[in-house]
Scaffold this motif. Structure first.
Motif, PDB file in Angstrom:
ATOM      1  N   UNK A   1       0.835  -1.200   0.000  1.00 18.76           N
ATOM      2  CA  UNK A   1       0.000   0.000   0.000  1.00 18.76           C
ATOM      3  C   UNK A   1       0.875   1.257   0.000  1.00 18.76           C
ATOM      4  N   UNK A   2       1.938   1.234   0.778  1.00 14.87           N
ATOM      5  CA  UNK A   2       2.816   2.406   0.867  1.00 14.87           C
ATOM      6  C   UNK A   2       3.510   2.689  -0.464  1.00 14.87           C
ATOM      7  N   UNK A   3       3.737   1.644  -1.247  1.00 20.84           N
ATOM      8  CA  UNK A   3       4.329   1.842  -2.579  1.00 20.84           C
ATOM      9  C   UNK A   3       3.250   2.287  -3.571  1.00 20.84           C
ATOM     10  N   UNK A   4       2.066   1.654  -3.510  1.00 18.88           N
ATOM     11  CA  UNK A   4       0.996   1.993  -4.465  1.00 18.88           C
ATOM     12  C   UNK A   4       0.578   3.460  -4.306  1.00 18.88           C
ATOM     13  N   UNK A   5       0.401   3.903  -3.063  1.00 15.84           N
ATOM     14  CA  UNK A   5      -0.018   5.293  -2.826  1.00 15.84           C
ATOM     15  C   UNK A   5       1.179   6.251  -2.763  1.00 15.84           C
ATOM     16  N   UNK A   6       2.378   5.711  -2.975  1.00 17.91           N
ATOM     17  CA  UNK A   6       3.615   6.504  -2.903  1.00 17.91           C
ATOM     18  C   UNK A   6       3.696   7.266  -1.575  1.00 17.91           C
ATOM     19  N   UNK A   7       3.317   6.567  -0.491  1.00 18.39           N
ATOM     20  CA  UNK A   7       3.282   7.217   0.830  1.00 18.39           C
ATOM     21  C   UNK A   7       4.672   7.365   1.440  1.00 18.39           C
ATOM     22  N   UNK A   8       5.545   6.372   1.206  1.00 22.80           N
ATOM     23  CA  UNK A   8       6.892   6.418   1.775  1.00 22.80           C
ATOM     24  C   UNK A   8       7.324   5.029   2.215  1.00 22.80           C
ATOM     25  N   UNK A   9       8.490   4.955   2.880  1.00 23.67           N
ATOM     26  CA  UNK A   9       9.067   3.664   3.285  1.00 23.67           C
ATOM     27  C   UNK A   9       9.177   3.625   4.807  1.00 23.67           C
TER      28      UNK A   9
END
Ligand SMILES: Nc1nc2[nH]cnc2c(=O)[nH]1
Length: 470
Positions: free
Chosen positions: A316-324
Protein backbone atom coordinates in the motif's frame (compact mmCIF):
# COMPACT_ATOMS: atom_id res chain seq x y z
CA UNK A 1 -9.10 -35.46 0.07
CA UNK A 2 -7.69 -35.25 3.58
CA UNK A 3 -3.92 -34.80 3.78
CA UNK A 4 -3.79 -37.07 6.82
CA UNK A 5 -2.47 -40.61 6.59
CA UNK A 6 -1.92 -43.81 8.59
CA UNK A 7 -5.15 -43.77 10.59
CA UNK A 8 -8.73 -43.57 9.38
CA UNK A 9 -9.26 -40.09 10.87
CA UNK A 10 -10.25 -37.69 8.10
CA UNK A 11 -12.30 -35.15 10.05
CA UNK A 12 -11.05 -31.59 9.63
CA UNK A 13 -11.28 -31.08 13.40
CA UNK A 14 -8.80 -33.02 15.47
CA UNK A 15 -10.63 -34.27 18.60
CA UNK A 16 -9.14 -32.82 21.80
CA UNK A 17 -7.62 -36.15 22.81
CA UNK A 18 -6.09 -36.95 19.38
CA UNK A 19 -2.47 -36.26 18.52
CA UNK A 20 -1.21 -35.46 15.03
CA UNK A 21 2.42 -35.43 13.92
CA UNK A 22 3.22 -32.99 11.08
CA UNK A 23 6.20 -35.05 10.07
CA UNK A 24 9.61 -34.13 8.61
CA UNK A 25 8.84 -30.87 6.76
CA UNK A 26 11.03 -30.03 3.79
CA UNK A 27 11.95 -26.84 5.66
CA UNK A 28 10.54 -24.95 8.61
CA UNK A 29 10.59 -21.50 10.21
CA UNK A 30 9.64 -21.21 13.89
CA UNK A 31 8.50 -17.59 13.73
CA UNK A 32 11.38 -16.33 15.90
CA UNK A 33 14.75 -15.02 14.75
CA UNK A 34 16.45 -14.86 18.14
CA UNK A 35 16.18 -16.61 21.50
CA UNK A 36 15.26 -20.22 22.37
CA UNK A 37 12.31 -20.41 19.93
CA UNK A 38 14.68 -19.60 17.05
CA UNK A 39 17.32 -22.08 18.14
CA UNK A 40 15.02 -25.08 18.56
CA UNK A 41 15.47 -27.72 15.83
CA UNK A 42 12.04 -28.35 14.25
CA UNK A 43 13.08 -30.34 11.20
CA UNK A 44 11.42 -33.49 12.58
CA UNK A 45 8.13 -31.60 12.71
CA UNK A 46 5.60 -30.80 15.41
CA UNK A 47 2.92 -32.72 17.32
CA UNK A 48 -0.50 -31.18 17.79
CA UNK A 49 -3.12 -32.09 20.35
CA UNK A 50 -6.49 -30.36 20.38
CA UNK A 51 -5.87 -26.70 19.59
CA UNK A 52 -2.21 -26.64 20.71
CA UNK A 53 1.28 -27.64 19.70
CA UNK A 54 2.56 -30.06 22.34
CA UNK A 55 5.93 -31.15 20.97
CA UNK A 56 8.67 -29.95 18.61
CA UNK A 57 10.86 -32.63 17.11
CA UNK A 58 14.49 -32.38 16.03
CA UNK A 59 15.68 -33.69 12.66
CA UNK A 60 15.75 -37.49 12.52
CA UNK A 61 13.93 -37.87 15.88
CA UNK A 62 10.58 -39.48 16.73
CA UNK A 63 7.90 -37.85 18.92
CA UNK A 64 7.96 -38.74 22.61
CA UNK A 65 4.14 -38.55 22.61
CA UNK A 66 2.17 -41.46 21.14
CA UNK A 67 0.68 -40.13 17.88
CA UNK A 68 -2.73 -41.09 16.51
CA UNK A 69 -2.16 -39.80 12.99
CA UNK A 70 0.57 -38.36 10.80
CA UNK A 71 0.89 -35.94 7.95
CA UNK A 72 3.94 -36.50 5.76
CA UNK A 73 5.21 -32.95 5.15
CA UNK A 74 8.43 -33.93 3.41
CA UNK A 75 7.43 -32.01 0.25
CA UNK A 76 6.15 -28.95 2.12
CA UNK A 77 7.57 -25.95 3.99
CA UNK A 78 6.05 -25.47 7.46
CA UNK A 79 5.38 -21.97 8.79
CA UNK A 80 3.48 -20.59 11.75
CA UNK A 81 0.18 -19.16 10.51
CA UNK A 82 0.81 -15.64 9.22
CA UNK A 83 -0.88 -12.77 11.05
CA UNK A 84 -2.30 -9.79 9.20
CA UNK A 85 -2.43 -6.76 11.49
CA UNK A 86 -4.38 -4.25 9.36
CA UNK A 87 -6.98 -4.43 6.60
CA UNK A 88 -10.20 -2.84 5.38
CA UNK A 89 -12.16 -5.86 4.11
CA UNK A 90 -14.87 -3.77 2.43
CA UNK A 91 -12.25 -2.31 0.08
CA UNK A 92 -12.16 -5.61 -1.86
CA UNK A 93 -15.25 -4.13 -3.56
CA UNK A 94 -13.35 -1.10 -4.87
CA UNK A 95 -10.11 -2.56 -6.19
CA UNK A 96 -8.67 -0.80 -9.21
CA UNK A 97 -11.41 1.77 -9.53
CA UNK A 98 -10.26 3.93 -12.46
CA UNK A 99 -11.19 7.20 -10.73
CA UNK A 100 -9.07 6.31 -7.68
CA UNK A 101 -5.97 4.60 -9.02
CA UNK A 102 -2.78 6.62 -9.58
CA UNK A 103 -3.45 9.05 -6.73
CA UNK A 104 -1.85 9.69 -3.32
CA UNK A 105 -3.76 9.07 -0.09
CA UNK A 106 -5.88 12.22 0.38
CA UNK A 107 -7.39 12.50 -3.14
CA UNK A 108 -7.62 8.70 -3.26
CA UNK A 109 -9.74 8.76 -0.08
CA UNK A 110 -11.83 11.70 -1.27
CA UNK A 111 -12.65 9.80 -4.47
CA UNK A 112 -13.63 6.67 -2.58
CA UNK A 113 -15.55 7.99 0.47
CA UNK A 114 -18.76 8.71 -1.56
CA UNK A 115 -18.60 5.20 -3.06
CA UNK A 116 -18.12 3.58 0.37
CA UNK A 117 -21.09 5.62 1.64
CA UNK A 118 -23.26 3.18 -0.36
CA UNK A 119 -22.11 0.05 1.52
CA UNK A 120 -24.90 -2.28 2.71
CA UNK A 121 -24.94 -5.22 5.10
CA UNK A 122 -24.65 -7.62 2.14
CA UNK A 123 -21.55 -5.82 0.86
CA UNK A 124 -19.91 -6.15 4.28
CA UNK A 125 -20.76 -9.83 4.59
CA UNK A 126 -19.52 -10.91 1.17
CA UNK A 127 -16.46 -8.62 1.18
CA UNK A 128 -15.44 -9.97 4.59
CA UNK A 129 -15.75 -13.52 3.30
CA UNK A 130 -13.72 -12.84 0.16
CA UNK A 131 -10.96 -11.00 2.05
CA UNK A 132 -10.70 -13.73 4.69
CA UNK A 133 -10.46 -16.51 2.10
CA UNK A 134 -7.87 -14.56 0.15
CA UNK A 135 -5.83 -14.08 3.31
CA UNK A 136 -6.19 -17.71 4.42
CA UNK A 137 -5.29 -19.10 1.01
CA UNK A 138 -2.11 -17.02 1.22
CA UNK A 139 -1.21 -18.42 4.65
CA UNK A 140 -2.90 -16.14 7.20
CA UNK A 141 -4.48 -17.80 10.24
CA UNK A 142 -5.19 -14.54 12.11
CA UNK A 143 -6.80 -11.55 10.44
CA UNK A 144 -7.29 -8.02 11.75
CA UNK A 145 -9.76 -5.64 10.20
CA UNK A 146 -10.25 -1.88 10.59
CA UNK A 147 -13.82 -1.08 9.62
CA UNK A 148 -14.43 2.66 9.97
CA UNK A 149 -17.20 3.40 7.43
CA UNK A 150 -20.57 3.53 9.19
CA UNK A 151 -22.96 5.21 6.81
CA UNK A 152 -26.37 6.15 8.12
CA UNK A 153 -27.92 2.80 7.12
CA UNK A 154 -25.18 0.52 8.40
CA UNK A 155 -24.70 0.16 12.14
CA UNK A 156 -24.15 -3.59 12.35
CA UNK A 157 -20.96 -3.94 10.25
CA UNK A 158 -18.85 -5.43 13.06
CA UNK A 159 -21.62 -7.86 14.05
CA UNK A 160 -21.67 -9.10 10.46
CA UNK A 161 -17.89 -9.47 10.42
CA UNK A 162 -17.97 -11.36 13.75
CA UNK A 163 -20.50 -13.80 12.31
CA UNK A 164 -18.39 -14.37 9.17
CA UNK A 165 -15.03 -14.94 10.88
CA UNK A 166 -16.72 -17.30 13.35
CA UNK A 167 -18.30 -19.25 10.50
CA UNK A 168 -15.01 -19.49 8.57
CA UNK A 169 -13.00 -20.52 11.63
CA UNK A 170 -10.28 -17.90 11.23
CA UNK A 171 -8.80 -16.17 14.28
CA UNK A 172 -9.56 -12.45 14.26
CA UNK A 173 -9.03 -9.04 15.79
CA UNK A 174 -11.94 -6.85 14.70
CA UNK A 175 -11.59 -3.17 15.38
CA UNK A 176 -14.53 -0.83 15.83
CA UNK A 177 -13.37 2.00 13.61
CA UNK A 178 -14.92 5.45 13.53
CA UNK A 179 -15.01 8.83 11.82
CA UNK A 180 -16.45 11.94 13.53
CA UNK A 181 -14.74 14.87 11.77
CA UNK A 182 -16.44 15.67 8.47
CA UNK A 183 -15.54 18.23 5.81
CA UNK A 184 -17.81 20.85 7.35
CA UNK A 185 -15.74 20.66 10.57
CA UNK A 186 -12.39 20.74 8.77
CA UNK A 187 -11.93 16.99 8.20
CA UNK A 188 -11.56 14.97 4.99
CA UNK A 189 -14.66 12.69 4.82
CA UNK A 190 -18.15 13.82 3.75
CA UNK A 191 -21.05 13.97 6.23
CA UNK A 192 -22.53 10.73 4.84
CA UNK A 193 -19.88 8.54 6.52
CA UNK A 194 -19.36 10.15 9.94
CA UNK A 195 -21.20 9.47 13.21
CA UNK A 196 -21.60 11.40 16.45
CA UNK A 197 -19.13 10.73 19.23
CA UNK A 198 -21.89 9.36 21.46
CA UNK A 199 -23.08 6.90 18.77
CA UNK A 200 -19.51 5.69 18.36
CA UNK A 201 -18.72 5.29 22.07
CA UNK A 202 -22.05 3.54 22.81
CA UNK A 203 -21.58 1.09 19.97
CA UNK A 204 -17.93 0.49 20.93
CA UNK A 205 -18.95 -0.52 24.46
CA UNK A 206 -21.77 -2.73 23.14
CA UNK A 207 -19.39 -4.56 20.80
CA UNK A 208 -16.68 -5.08 23.44
CA UNK A 209 -19.20 -6.56 25.86
CA UNK A 210 -20.69 -8.81 23.18
CA UNK A 211 -17.61 -10.12 21.39
CA UNK A 212 -14.26 -9.45 23.08
CA UNK A 213 -12.54 -12.50 24.48
CA UNK A 214 -9.12 -11.95 26.08
CA UNK A 215 -8.28 -15.50 27.09
CA UNK A 216 -5.40 -17.60 25.71
CA UNK A 217 -6.44 -19.17 22.42
CA UNK A 218 -9.12 -16.50 21.89
CA UNK A 219 -10.69 -16.64 18.43
CA UNK A 220 -12.00 -13.05 18.58
CA UNK A 221 -10.47 -9.89 20.04
CA UNK A 222 -12.19 -6.52 19.80
CA UNK A 223 -10.20 -3.27 19.66
CA UNK A 224 -11.14 0.41 19.21
CA UNK A 225 -9.93 2.25 16.14
CA UNK A 226 -10.74 5.91 15.40
CA UNK A 227 -9.64 6.23 11.79
CA UNK A 228 -7.00 8.98 11.51
CA UNK A 229 -6.16 12.52 12.67
CA UNK A 230 -7.89 14.00 9.61
CA UNK A 231 -11.21 12.16 10.11
CA UNK A 232 -11.66 12.01 13.89
CA UNK A 233 -12.28 14.72 16.50
CA UNK A 234 -9.72 15.24 19.25
CA UNK A 235 -12.30 14.54 21.96
CA UNK A 236 -13.21 11.19 20.39
CA UNK A 237 -9.51 10.20 20.32
CA UNK A 238 -9.22 11.03 24.04
CA UNK A 239 -12.54 9.41 25.07
CA UNK A 240 -11.75 6.27 23.08
CA UNK A 241 -8.44 5.89 24.94
CA UNK A 242 -10.31 6.18 28.26
CA UNK A 243 -12.92 3.60 27.20
CA UNK A 244 -10.26 1.19 25.95
CA UNK A 245 -8.39 1.45 29.26
CA UNK A 246 -11.57 0.87 31.30
CA UNK A 247 -12.49 -2.17 29.19
CA UNK A 248 -8.98 -3.61 28.77
CA UNK A 249 -8.96 -3.55 24.97
CA UNK A 250 -6.32 -2.34 22.50
CA UNK A 251 -6.22 0.83 20.41
CA UNK A 252 -5.56 1.13 16.71
CA UNK A 253 -5.38 3.99 14.18
CA UNK A 254 -3.63 5.18 11.01
CA UNK A 255 -0.59 7.28 11.90
CA UNK A 256 2.56 8.52 10.21
CA UNK A 257 1.30 7.44 6.78
CA UNK A 258 1.91 10.56 4.68
CA UNK A 259 3.52 14.01 4.71
CA UNK A 260 -0.01 15.37 4.06
CA UNK A 261 -1.08 13.93 7.42
CA UNK A 262 1.87 15.65 9.18
CA UNK A 263 0.93 18.94 7.51
CA UNK A 264 -2.73 18.49 8.50
CA UNK A 265 -1.77 17.88 12.15
CA UNK A 266 0.53 20.91 12.30
CA UNK A 267 -2.03 23.15 10.59
CA UNK A 268 -5.17 22.14 12.50
CA UNK A 269 -3.90 20.72 15.82
CA UNK A 270 -0.67 22.69 16.16
CA UNK A 271 1.39 19.54 16.75
CA UNK A 272 2.95 16.59 14.94
CA UNK A 273 1.17 13.19 14.94
CA UNK A 274 3.26 11.58 17.72
CA UNK A 275 2.70 14.59 20.01
CA UNK A 276 -1.01 14.29 19.22
CA UNK A 277 -0.92 10.57 20.08
CA UNK A 278 0.63 11.35 23.45
CA UNK A 279 -1.73 14.29 24.05
CA UNK A 280 -4.74 11.95 23.54
CA UNK A 281 -3.44 9.26 25.93
CA UNK A 282 -2.49 6.78 23.24
CA UNK A 283 1.30 6.53 23.61
CA UNK A 284 1.62 3.09 25.23
CA UNK A 285 1.90 -0.68 24.65
CA UNK A 286 -1.88 -0.99 24.14
CA UNK A 287 -1.63 0.86 20.80
CA UNK A 288 -0.69 -0.38 17.34
CA UNK A 289 -0.44 1.98 14.37
CA UNK A 290 -1.06 1.34 10.69
CA UNK A 291 1.86 2.47 8.46
CA UNK A 292 4.24 4.35 10.81
CA UNK A 293 6.42 6.01 8.17
CA UNK A 294 6.94 9.73 8.72
CA UNK A 295 8.56 9.96 12.15
CA UNK A 296 11.82 11.71 13.05
CA UNK A 297 14.48 9.94 15.14
CA UNK A 298 13.25 11.43 18.44
CA UNK A 299 9.69 10.30 17.67
CA UNK A 300 10.92 6.81 16.82
CA UNK A 301 12.66 6.63 20.22
CA UNK A 302 9.46 7.77 21.99
CA UNK A 303 7.31 5.22 20.13
CA UNK A 304 9.85 2.50 20.93
CA UNK A 305 10.09 3.41 24.63
CA UNK A 306 6.28 3.18 24.78
CA UNK A 307 6.38 -0.24 23.01
CA UNK A 308 3.87 0.85 20.41
CA UNK A 309 3.05 -1.73 17.71
CA UNK A 310 3.42 -0.98 13.99
CA UNK A 311 1.47 -2.56 11.11
CA UNK A 312 4.03 -2.28 8.28
CA UNK A 313 2.09 -2.15 4.96
CA UNK A 314 4.74 -2.08 2.21
CA UNK A 315 2.54 -2.69 -0.85
CA UNK A 316 0.00 0.00 0.00
CA UNK A 317 2.82 2.41 0.87
CA UNK A 318 4.33 1.84 -2.58
CA UNK A 319 1.00 1.99 -4.47
CA UNK A 320 -0.02 5.29 -2.83
CA UNK A 321 3.61 6.50 -2.90
CA UNK A 322 3.28 7.22 0.83
CA UNK A 323 6.89 6.42 1.78
CA UNK A 324 9.07 3.66 3.29
CA UNK A 325 8.54 2.54 6.89
CA UNK A 326 11.74 2.78 8.99
CA UNK A 327 11.19 -0.80 10.22
CA UNK A 328 14.58 -1.61 11.69
CA UNK A 329 14.88 1.75 13.45
CA UNK A 330 11.40 1.32 14.98
CA UNK A 331 12.12 -2.28 16.05
CA UNK A 332 15.53 -1.34 17.50
CA UNK A 333 13.88 1.44 19.51
CA UNK A 334 11.44 -1.11 21.03
CA UNK A 335 8.38 -1.03 18.74
CA UNK A 336 6.59 -4.31 18.01
CA UNK A 337 6.90 -4.62 14.24
CA UNK A 338 4.08 -6.50 12.50
CA UNK A 339 3.04 -6.91 8.88
CA UNK A 340 -0.17 -6.10 7.00
CA UNK A 341 -1.62 -6.05 3.50
CA UNK A 342 -3.75 -2.91 4.24
CA UNK A 343 -7.12 -2.43 2.52
CA UNK A 344 -7.60 -4.03 -0.85
CA UNK A 345 -8.21 -0.72 -2.61
CA UNK A 346 -4.63 0.41 -1.95
CA UNK A 347 -2.81 -2.88 -2.53
CA UNK A 348 -4.94 -4.09 -4.55
CA UNK A 349 -4.80 -7.64 -3.23
CA UNK A 350 -4.89 -9.34 0.17
CA UNK A 351 -2.09 -11.84 -0.35
CA UNK A 352 -0.12 -12.17 2.86
CA UNK A 353 2.84 -14.23 1.61
CA UNK A 354 3.31 -11.88 -1.36
CA UNK A 355 3.32 -8.95 1.08
CA UNK A 356 6.48 -10.41 2.62
CA UNK A 357 8.21 -10.43 -0.76
CA UNK A 358 7.26 -6.79 -1.31
CA UNK A 359 8.53 -5.90 2.15
CA UNK A 360 11.87 -7.58 1.55
CA UNK A 361 12.37 -5.72 -1.71
CA UNK A 362 11.15 -2.35 -0.46
CA UNK A 363 13.09 -2.50 2.79
CA UNK A 364 16.33 -3.43 1.00
CA UNK A 365 16.09 -0.03 -0.66
CA UNK A 366 16.30 1.56 2.79
CA UNK A 367 18.56 -0.87 4.66
CA UNK A 368 21.40 -3.22 3.65
CA UNK A 369 20.57 -6.47 1.80
CA UNK A 370 22.04 -8.56 4.65
CA UNK A 371 19.83 -6.76 7.20
CA UNK A 372 16.53 -7.55 5.44
CA UNK A 373 16.48 -11.33 5.10
CA UNK A 374 13.65 -13.72 4.29
CA UNK A 375 13.73 -14.81 7.96
CA UNK A 376 13.31 -11.17 9.01
CA UNK A 377 10.15 -10.57 6.97
CA UNK A 378 8.75 -13.96 8.04
CA UNK A 379 9.39 -12.99 11.66
CA UNK A 380 7.53 -9.69 11.23
CA UNK A 381 4.52 -11.52 9.79
CA UNK A 382 4.41 -14.10 12.60
CA UNK A 383 5.96 -13.38 16.02
CA UNK A 384 6.12 -9.62 15.33
CA UNK A 385 2.50 -9.36 14.21
CA UNK A 386 1.37 -11.40 17.24
CA UNK A 387 3.16 -8.95 19.56
CA UNK A 388 1.64 -5.95 17.72
CA UNK A 389 -1.82 -7.46 18.36
CA UNK A 390 -0.91 -8.05 22.02
CA UNK A 391 -0.80 -11.84 21.80
CA UNK A 392 1.76 -14.34 23.07
CA UNK A 393 -0.18 -17.52 22.23
CA UNK A 394 0.27 -17.39 18.44
CA UNK A 395 3.00 -16.52 15.91
CA UNK A 396 5.59 -19.10 16.99
CA UNK A 397 5.85 -22.87 16.60
CA UNK A 398 6.58 -23.98 20.18
CA UNK A 399 5.00 -26.26 22.79
CA UNK A 400 1.99 -24.58 24.45
CA UNK A 401 1.31 -22.24 21.50
CA UNK A 402 -1.85 -22.44 19.41
CA UNK A 403 -1.77 -24.92 16.51
CA UNK A 404 -1.98 -22.30 13.73
CA UNK A 405 0.12 -23.47 10.78
CA UNK A 406 0.51 -23.19 7.03
CA UNK A 407 2.12 -25.81 4.75
CA UNK A 408 3.44 -24.77 1.32
CA UNK A 409 4.32 -27.03 -1.62
CA UNK A 410 6.99 -25.63 -3.89
CA UNK A 411 5.57 -27.23 -7.03
CA UNK A 412 5.13 -24.20 -9.30
CA UNK A 413 7.45 -23.40 -12.22
CA UNK A 414 8.71 -20.40 -10.27
CA UNK A 415 10.34 -22.73 -7.69
CA UNK A 416 12.10 -25.00 -10.17
CA UNK A 417 15.85 -24.91 -9.53
CA UNK A 418 15.55 -23.22 -6.12
CA UNK A 419 18.07 -24.46 -3.55
CA UNK A 420 16.91 -23.08 -0.20
CA UNK A 421 13.20 -23.96 0.26
CA UNK A 422 12.50 -21.34 2.95
CA UNK A 423 14.17 -18.55 0.99
CA UNK A 424 12.33 -19.74 -2.14
CA UNK A 425 8.96 -19.10 -0.51
CA UNK A 426 9.79 -15.39 -0.37
CA UNK A 427 12.27 -14.84 -3.19
CA UNK A 428 10.63 -17.01 -5.87
CA UNK A 429 7.23 -15.63 -4.90
CA UNK A 430 4.91 -18.16 -3.24
CA UNK A 431 1.30 -17.08 -3.44
CA UNK A 432 -0.73 -19.92 -1.95
CA UNK A 433 -0.66 -22.45 0.90
CA UNK A 434 -1.40 -26.12 0.29
CA UNK A 435 -3.06 -26.67 3.65
CA UNK A 436 -3.90 -24.43 6.58
CA UNK A 437 -4.74 -25.18 10.22
CA UNK A 438 -6.24 -22.79 12.77
CA UNK A 439 -6.51 -23.83 16.44
CA UNK A 440 -5.94 -27.48 15.50
CA UNK A 441 -8.62 -27.55 12.77
CA UNK A 442 -7.89 -27.95 9.07
CA UNK A 443 -9.52 -24.92 7.48
CA UNK A 444 -7.95 -25.60 4.08
CA UNK A 445 -7.14 -29.23 3.35
CA UNK A 446 -6.50 -28.80 -0.37
CA UNK A 447 -6.14 -25.21 -1.61
CA UNK A 448 -7.12 -26.04 -5.19
CA UNK A 449 -10.37 -27.64 -4.01
CA UNK A 450 -11.07 -24.65 -1.76
CA UNK A 451 -10.55 -22.26 -4.65
CA UNK A 452 -12.98 -24.26 -6.80
CA UNK A 453 -15.59 -24.11 -4.02
CA UNK A 454 -15.31 -20.30 -3.88
CA UNK A 455 -16.39 -19.69 -7.51
CA UNK A 456 -19.99 -18.84 -6.58
CA UNK A 457 -18.92 -16.46 -3.82
CA UNK A 458 -16.51 -14.74 -6.21
CA UNK A 459 -19.29 -14.19 -8.74
CA UNK A 460 -21.59 -12.73 -6.09
CA UNK A 461 -18.80 -10.45 -4.82
CA UNK A 462 -18.02 -9.19 -8.30
CA UNK A 463 -21.69 -8.38 -8.96
CA UNK A 464 -21.92 -6.50 -5.64
CA UNK A 465 -18.77 -4.54 -6.56
CA UNK A 466 -20.28 -3.45 -9.87
CA UNK A 467 -23.57 -2.52 -8.19
CA UNK A 468 -21.74 -0.45 -5.51
CA UNK A 469 -20.06 1.87 -7.99
CA UNK A 470 -23.09 2.33 -10.27
N1 LIG B 1 -4.05 3.35 3.41
C1 LIG B 1 -5.13 3.89 3.98
N2 LIG B 1 -4.96 4.95 4.78
C2 LIG B 1 -6.05 5.50 5.35
N3 LIG B 1 -6.16 6.55 6.17
C3 LIG B 1 -7.47 6.70 6.46
N4 LIG B 1 -8.20 5.77 5.82
C4 LIG B 1 -7.34 5.00 5.12
C5 LIG B 1 -7.49 3.87 4.26
O1 LIG B 1 -8.58 3.37 4.03
N5 LIG B 1 -6.35 3.37 3.72
Amino acid sequence: MSPLSNQAQTSSAIPASQTTWIKNPLDVFSGAISGPDAERDLRGGIVIQGSQIIECIAAGQQPVTAVDQQLDASDMVLLPGLINTHHHFYQTLTRCLPAAINQPLFPWLQTLYPVWAGLTAKHIEVATEIACWELMLSGATTVADHHYVFNHALSEAIDIQAEVVGRLGVRATLTRGSMSLSQKDGGLPPDSVVQTEQQILDDSLRLIKRYHSAEQGSMLNLALAPCSPFSVTESLMCDTATLAKEQGVRLHTHLGETIDENDFCLRTLGMRPVDYLEHCGWLGPQTWLAHGIHFDQTEIQRLGAAQVGIAHCPTSNMVLASGICPTLDLAKAGCKLGMAVDGSASNDSSNMIQELRHSLMQQRLRYRADQITHQQVLNWASQGSAAALGRDDIGVLAPGKQADIGLYKLDGLNFSGAHDPLAALILCGASQVSTLMVAGKWIIEDADETRAQLEQLKLQHHQLAIQLVN
